[in-house]
Design a protein around this motif. Structure first.
Motif, PDB file in Angstrom:
ATOM      1  N   SER A 166      43.477 112.185   9.009  1.00  0.00           N
ATOM      2  CA  SER A 166      44.454 111.142   8.678  1.00  0.00           C
ATOM      3  C   SER A 166      44.014 110.367   7.443  1.00  0.00           C
ATOM      4  O   SER A 166      44.833 110.055   6.566  1.00  0.00           O
ATOM      5  N   HIS A 185      45.852 110.241   3.698  1.00  0.00           N
ATOM      6  CA  HIS A 185      46.251 108.957   3.132  1.00  0.00           C
ATOM      7  C   HIS A 185      45.673 108.748   1.734  1.00  0.00           C
ATOM      8  O   HIS A 185      46.309 108.116   0.875  1.00  0.00           O
ATOM      9  N   VAL A 203      44.194 105.431  15.437  1.00  0.00           N
ATOM     10  CA  VAL A 203      45.029 106.616  15.264  1.00  0.00           C
ATOM     11  C   VAL A 203      45.830 106.841  16.542  1.00  0.00           C
ATOM     12  O   VAL A 203      45.252 106.971  17.618  1.00  0.00           O
TER      13      VAL A 203
END
Length: 383
Positions: free
Chosen positions: A207, A211, A336
């Motif tokens: 993640s 990003h 998350v």
């Protein structure tokens, strides 16, 4: 392979035993025939076809004793009594009754065996007192009773002894099944801890990389490198856990407290590690449980407060190993979603409790989360 009971093994060998008894009874009776027939005081008659048939009934009964134990015993005794009443020679004819009495006791038909033994004693009392040329007295009757009692007692002892052995084998098999079940549960817990930590780390770093890949490619590269190392670690640890399923398979080093530096380095968290006391070898269970508790604690932080500052303190006391994992709850990234709560904290408590220790987990008053565990250690040897 299923264990066989002693009487089952005896039944499997019944046919050879029956043949051996038939040979002993027929040849033995033929051998003593001339001596006993010529002794007029005994009053015995030569063997004819009836005598040989009666001598073979007992061995035939032994051959079928597995399926019909009590009828086989009654047929053997009836043939023996008839043989004596027809005045055929004494001798090996008594082998079949002894074998059948023993068999019926160990096969579980104890009442039938004892009643048959008592009836046989009464038959011999009547027979040797009124039905032979030279009647016998109480000395003869006592000897017959002692022989029958000895046969039945030895059979009872053998049955009890083998029964204890069968029970011991059953208990050992049950214990082996219990240990195998515990081993499977332990393996499942190990796999849970390995997968939960590394998959959570991979998820978080992936993640982060997604990003940052456009605006900060170098930071994204670092996250991808962490993913690569985490995936390698999870494969290595899974091979180590699953290798126990193959006999003779080489095992990787067991996860333990000596590998905390690698665990912290690849956790993706900012962890300050403090070690108190004298570091020393730990029992295997404590060593593995301590590592997994730290691993699960870091996994939970990665899930719920990624980017938080973490303080890890390990204290080697004289009688216990203390583990304290705290985070400040001020993560630089958001938790998350989609990783779930799992059974991490209950699993840690179970590990500690299984070793006689304790574990507490909960929010800190000043913010963040705290996990504290104590695991008992054997007393240090005095030098």
């Amino acid at each position: 392979m299923r264990n066989r009971s002693p009487w089952h093994r005896l039944a499997r060998s019944a046919l050879p035993l029956a043949v051996a008894v038939a040979v002993v009874q027929t040849l033995g009776s033929h051998a003593v025939e001339r001596v006993q027939v010529t002794a007029e005081r005994l009053g015995r008659l030569p063997l004819d076809w009836r005598g040989y048939v009666l001598l073979l009934i007992g061995p035939l009964a032994i051959a079928v004793c597995r399926r019909f134990p009590v009828p086989a015993l009654l047929a053997t005794l009836a043939a023996t009594w008839a043989y004596l009443l027809l005045d055929f020679p004494y001798g090996p004819v008594f082998v079949s009754p002894v074998v059948m009495l023993f068999w019926v006791v160990v096969s579980g038909h104890r009442l039938a065996a004892w009643l048959s033994g008592g009836t046989t004693f009464l038959f011999f009392v009547v027979y040797s007192t009124w039905l032979i040329p030279e009647p016998q007295g109480w000395f003869h009757h006592t000897a017959v009773a002692a022989f029958l009692l000895l046969t039945l007692t030895v059979a009872e002892f053998s049955r009890a002894r083998r029964g204890r052995q069968v029970e011991r084998e059953r208990v050992e098999a049950e214990e082996a099944r219990r240990q195998a079940s515990e081993e499977r549960l332990s393996m499942a817990q190990e796999l849970h801890d390995v997968l939960a930590h590394n998959i959570s780390l991979i998820h978080v770093q992936a993640s982060t990389a997604l990003h940052l890949i456009d605006d900060h490619p170098e930071q994204a590269r670092t996250a991808l490198a962490t993913i690569k190392q985490a995936s390698k670690d999870v494969l290595t640890e899974m091979r180590g856990v699953l290798s126990v399923l193959r006999d003779g398979a080489p095992r990787s080093p067991t996860a333990g407290m000596d590998r905390l530096d690698d665990l912290v380095q690849h956790s993706g968290l900012r962890v300050a590690v403090t070690i108190d006391g004298e570091v020393r070898p730990l029992p295997a269970g404590v060593n593995r449980a301590g590592y997994r508790i730290v691993q699960e604690s870091l996994t939970n932080i990665t899930r719920h407060a990624p980017g938080s500052r973490v303080a890890l303190r390990v204290t080697y006391g004289p009688r216990e190993l203390a583990i304290l994992v705290e985070d400040d709850g001020t993560g630089a990234a958001k938790a998350v979603p989609g990783l779930g709560g799992g059974n991490g904290i209950p699993g840690m408590r179970e590990r500690a409790a299984a070793l006689g220790g304790a574990l507490t987990a909960g929010p800190r008053p000043e913010g963040g989360f705290r996990v504290a565990a104590t695991l008992p250690l054997p007393a240090e040897e005095t030098k």
